[in-house]
Design an enzyme around this catalytic site. Sequence first.
Site, PDB file in Angstrom:
ATOM      1  N   ASP A  23       0.882  -1.173   0.000  1.00  0.00           N
ATOM      2  CA  ASP A  23       0.000   0.000   0.000  1.00  0.00           C
ATOM      3  C   ASP A  23       0.916   1.218   0.000  1.00  0.00           C
ATOM      4  O   ASP A  23       1.541   1.531   1.012  1.00  0.00           O
ATOM      5  CB  ASP A  23      -0.888  -0.033   1.258  1.00  0.00           C
ATOM      6  CG  ASP A  23      -1.675   1.272   1.455  1.00  0.00           C
ATOM      7  OD1 ASP A  23      -1.649   2.142   0.559  1.00  0.00           O
ATOM      8  OD2 ASP A  23      -2.313   1.403   2.517  1.00  0.00           O
ATOM      9  N   LYS A  88       2.885  11.197  -3.408  1.00  0.00           N
ATOM     10  CA  LYS A  88       1.887  10.496  -4.220  1.00  0.00           C
ATOM     11  C   LYS A  88       0.965  11.485  -4.965  1.00  0.00           C
ATOM     12  O   LYS A  88       0.475  11.185  -6.038  1.00  0.00           O
ATOM     13  CB  LYS A  88       1.058   9.589  -3.303  1.00  0.00           C
ATOM     14  CG  LYS A  88       0.048   8.704  -4.008  1.00  0.00           C
ATOM     15  CD  LYS A  88      -0.598   7.780  -2.993  1.00  0.00           C
ATOM     16  CE  LYS A  88      -1.650   6.885  -3.598  1.00  0.00           C
ATOM     17  NZ  LYS A  88      -2.246   6.006  -2.563  1.00  0.00           N
ATOM     18  N   GLU A 188      -7.179   0.363  -4.650  1.00  0.00           N
ATOM     19  CA  GLU A 188      -7.222   0.270  -3.191  1.00  0.00           C
ATOM     20  C   GLU A 188      -8.540  -0.296  -2.672  1.00  0.00           C
ATOM     21  O   GLU A 188      -8.533  -1.185  -1.809  1.00  0.00           O
ATOM     22  CB  GLU A 188      -6.917   1.649  -2.574  1.00  0.00           C
ATOM     23  CG  GLU A 188      -5.445   2.016  -2.730  1.00  0.00           C
ATOM     24  CD  GLU A 188      -5.133   3.493  -2.525  1.00  0.00           C
ATOM     25  OE1 GLU A 188      -6.023   4.233  -2.052  1.00  0.00           O
ATOM     26  OE2 GLU A 188      -4.007   3.909  -2.841  1.00  0.00           O
ATOM     27  N   ASP A 212     -12.779   5.515   2.338  1.00  0.00           N
ATOM     28  CA  ASP A 212     -11.358   5.602   2.693  1.00  0.00           C
ATOM     29  C   ASP A 212     -10.978   7.035   3.043  1.00  0.00           C
ATOM     30  O   ASP A 212     -10.870   7.890   2.173  1.00  0.00           O
ATOM     31  CB  ASP A 212     -10.509   5.086   1.512  1.00  0.00           C
ATOM     32  CG  ASP A 212      -9.002   5.062   1.821  1.00  0.00           C
ATOM     33  OD1 ASP A 212      -8.585   5.653   2.839  1.00  0.00           O
ATOM     34  OD2 ASP A 212      -8.258   4.448   1.043  1.00  0.00           O
TER      35      ASP A 212
HETATM   36  P1  ADP Z   1      -2.997   7.420   3.645  1.00  0.00           P
HETATM   37  O1  ADP Z   1      -3.757   6.253   3.129  1.00  0.00           O
HETATM   38  O2  ADP Z   1      -3.491   8.720   3.079  1.00  0.00           O
HETATM   39  O3  ADP Z   1      -1.532   7.257   3.508  1.00  0.00           O
HETATM   40  P2  ADP Z   1      -3.637   6.581   6.354  1.00  0.00           P
HETATM   41  O4  ADP Z   1      -4.763   5.694   6.017  1.00  0.00           O
HETATM   42  O5  ADP Z   1      -2.415   5.946   6.881  1.00  0.00           O
HETATM   43  O6  ADP Z   1      -3.287   7.585   5.191  1.00  0.00           O
HETATM   44  O7  ADP Z   1      -4.200   7.637   7.423  1.00  0.00           O
HETATM   45  C1  ADP Z   1      -3.394   8.549   8.067  1.00  0.00           C
HETATM   46  C2  ADP Z   1      -4.264   9.457   8.906  1.00  0.00           C
HETATM   47  O8  ADP Z   1      -4.935   8.679   9.888  1.00  0.00           O
HETATM   48  C3  ADP Z   1      -3.507  10.543   9.608  1.00  0.00           C
HETATM   49  O9  ADP Z   1      -4.141  11.786   9.421  1.00  0.00           O
HETATM   50  C4  ADP Z   1      -3.609  10.121  11.070  1.00  0.00           C
HETATM   51  O10 ADP Z   1      -3.598  11.229  11.954  1.00  0.00           O
HETATM   52  C5  ADP Z   1      -4.940   9.418  11.088  1.00  0.00           C
HETATM   53  N1  ADP Z   1      -5.083   8.526  12.229  1.00  0.00           N
HETATM   54  C6  ADP Z   1      -4.288   7.500  12.581  1.00  0.00           C
HETATM   55  N2  ADP Z   1      -4.715   6.947  13.723  1.00  0.00           N
HETATM   56  C7  ADP Z   1      -5.804   7.653  14.120  1.00  0.00           C
HETATM   57  C8  ADP Z   1      -6.690   7.587  15.248  1.00  0.00           C
HETATM   58  N3  ADP Z   1      -6.524   6.691  16.201  1.00  0.00           N
HETATM   59  N4  ADP Z   1      -7.699   8.485  15.313  1.00  0.00           N
HETATM   60  C9  ADP Z   1      -7.869   9.405  14.355  1.00  0.00           C
HETATM   61  N5  ADP Z   1      -7.067   9.522  13.281  1.00  0.00           N
HETATM   62  C10 ADP Z   1      -6.042   8.651  13.166  1.00  0.00           C
HETATM   63 MG    MG Z   2      -4.493   4.802   2.091  1.00  0.00          MG
END
Ligand code: ADP
Ligand code: MG
Length: 619
Positions: A23, A88, A188, A212
């Site tokens: 991912d 990205k 995804e 998502d």
């Molecule tokens: P991406 O797919 O865009 O790379 P992610 O799915 O990894 O991103 O999501 C990252 C986001 O999730 C960040 O903004 C982070 O602050 C948020 N996040 C992670 N854990 C939590 C949580 N426990 N509560 C709220 N937001 C969260």
């Molecule tokens: Mg993602």
Amino acid sequence: MAKVAINLSTGSIQQEEIIVGIDLGTTNSLVAYIHPETRQPHAINDLDRGTIVPSVVHFPAGGDTPIVGTDAKQYLLTDPQNTIYSVKRLLGKSYKDLGNHATELGYRVIDDNSEGLVKIRVGEKFYSPIELSAEILKELRSRAEHALKTPVNKAVITVPAYFNDSQRQATRDAGRLAGLEVLRIVNEPTAAALAYGIGLSPDEEKTVAVYDLGGGTFDVSILRIQQGIFEVLSTNGDTYLGGDDLDRAIYDYWAAEYQLSAVLFQNPSRQQELRLLAEEAKKQLSQQDSLEFDFHGTQLPLSKAKFNSLVGPLVERTIVSCRQALTDAKLTPTDLDAVLLVGGSTRVPLVYDSVSAFFKQPANSSLNPDEVVALGAAIQADILGGNRRDVLLLDVTPLTLGIETLGGLMDPIIARNSKIPTKAGRQYTTSVDGQVNLKISVYQGERDLVSENRKLAEFDLRGIPAMPAGLPKVDVNFILNADGILKVEAIELRSGTSQAVEIKPQYGLTDDQVEKMLMDSLTFAREDVAARMVIEARTVAEQMLYQVERFVEKNHQHLTEEEITLTAAATQNLREALEAKDKDTILKAVDELEALTSPYAERVMNISIKQAMAGKKIE
Ligand code: ADP
Ligand code: MG
């Protein structure tokens, strides 16, 4: 432990190759694999840093070797110019595509060539988003090799469902640059569905929504899963809405409520610090009802209720997208078998509640929303590795199939990546009066000109009754069966005369050749569009010349001397324009001829209608 296989024909012992699922996220990236014994997907864990690799690349001053992931993230604070995040967003894009967003990043995006793909400047060096993404992939690959104690050379990488060809190709190139053979680029939401076990059994039919909400982007996709085929019915979202915006809402609230502007003013490191504190608060409020942080002596409290009121409007925007996605898919909430939650930000209770309420069912969040896409990619990798014979692989036609039309243009009938079996057709007609034969030439490829594509077959449809040009109706149908055999049939509807051939489109083509054909179509896209426009203009011009000359010939007696002379001059002018091979010159001459002839064409039509009426006895 990797499995060992014996090649029965050579007797040699081979290590079964592990194919990982990746991912490659805007904020965070992960790599996962299928455990050979348990057959379960696992996100690869770095003992002290967890499974998540922040998608951040830092170039230490003077050094060429970048630092990637958790260790790079801290430099967002101290060295933003040399620390690249959210790359990205830039993949497969030109500076022009980015618009205002180019200046919002802390690092430098170069705008020397607004049409070409963007570059990022770090110190004296320039990097493409592909190279930077490759650095993240290299880090994931080495983590996987370290944890699995075996070389990793093959991967499945996920991309958002809305990624276009150029973004997908860029992702593939990044993989290659990281030394990975990218067996497939997977959407995804498809990966998320696979992780939830949806689509793994061939007789399963389901419609699901995948919501998502990541760090900087939001998307929702409606998928239809049927016989192992994943079809994206609709997608919607906002590429500038995510967890970062929730953090910013808290940040702005604290800054205003506790008069922090003076402290923050022109102090980037304090600003970053407060931003991280805001993120921490958001995460903690996913678990508890209130908190209080100390920020250089100022107490910053936040309750869940206050947080909900701050982020409510943002969450509501995602719901608007969900509504649109459902409408586009022509579905209502009750048509959905499941609603799957993906992305770290779906841990926010308000998000869970709002999504469940909108879709009128409890959303499914039983899998870790950070990992679910990588886990699904690992399952897809396992399927491609041939380890799940029970799963039907979705079959699609890798190249577009179509026929040649006037001027040597490719008219696509079955688009590439169409799932098979499939059937499609279009109606054609003749271009010359009294034409009794129509040549049907079948081609395969992505280019606009058939001469650049691969010819599969050619046949004549004979016995069309002689009629004026444009009157015969010829249906051409392409039927591609489950074995990839293409049947092309042509039928003239008035006379019923028909003809058909059968072709095996992929016959004799290697995967490399297919890939080259796809690459060429991207490389030459611009030239192809230009060539197509000239040919289309020429075709219009030639048809026009043909019509006008025939008209003048037939209706001589109704035209004045002057009209005839002017028309002759304008047709001559158009012929000369045709020589120039320039689209605009040709179209201008066409317009002039049209402007000149249409008034008298109309007049003559009126005369002939009057004559026809006069000929009729009404009494
Ligand atoms: P991406 O797919 O865009 O790379 P992610 O799915 O990894 O991103 O999501 C990252 C986001 O999730 C960040 O903004 C982070 O602050 C948020 N996040 C992670 N854990 C939590 C949580 N426990 N509560 C709220 N937001 C969260
Ligand atoms: Mg993602």
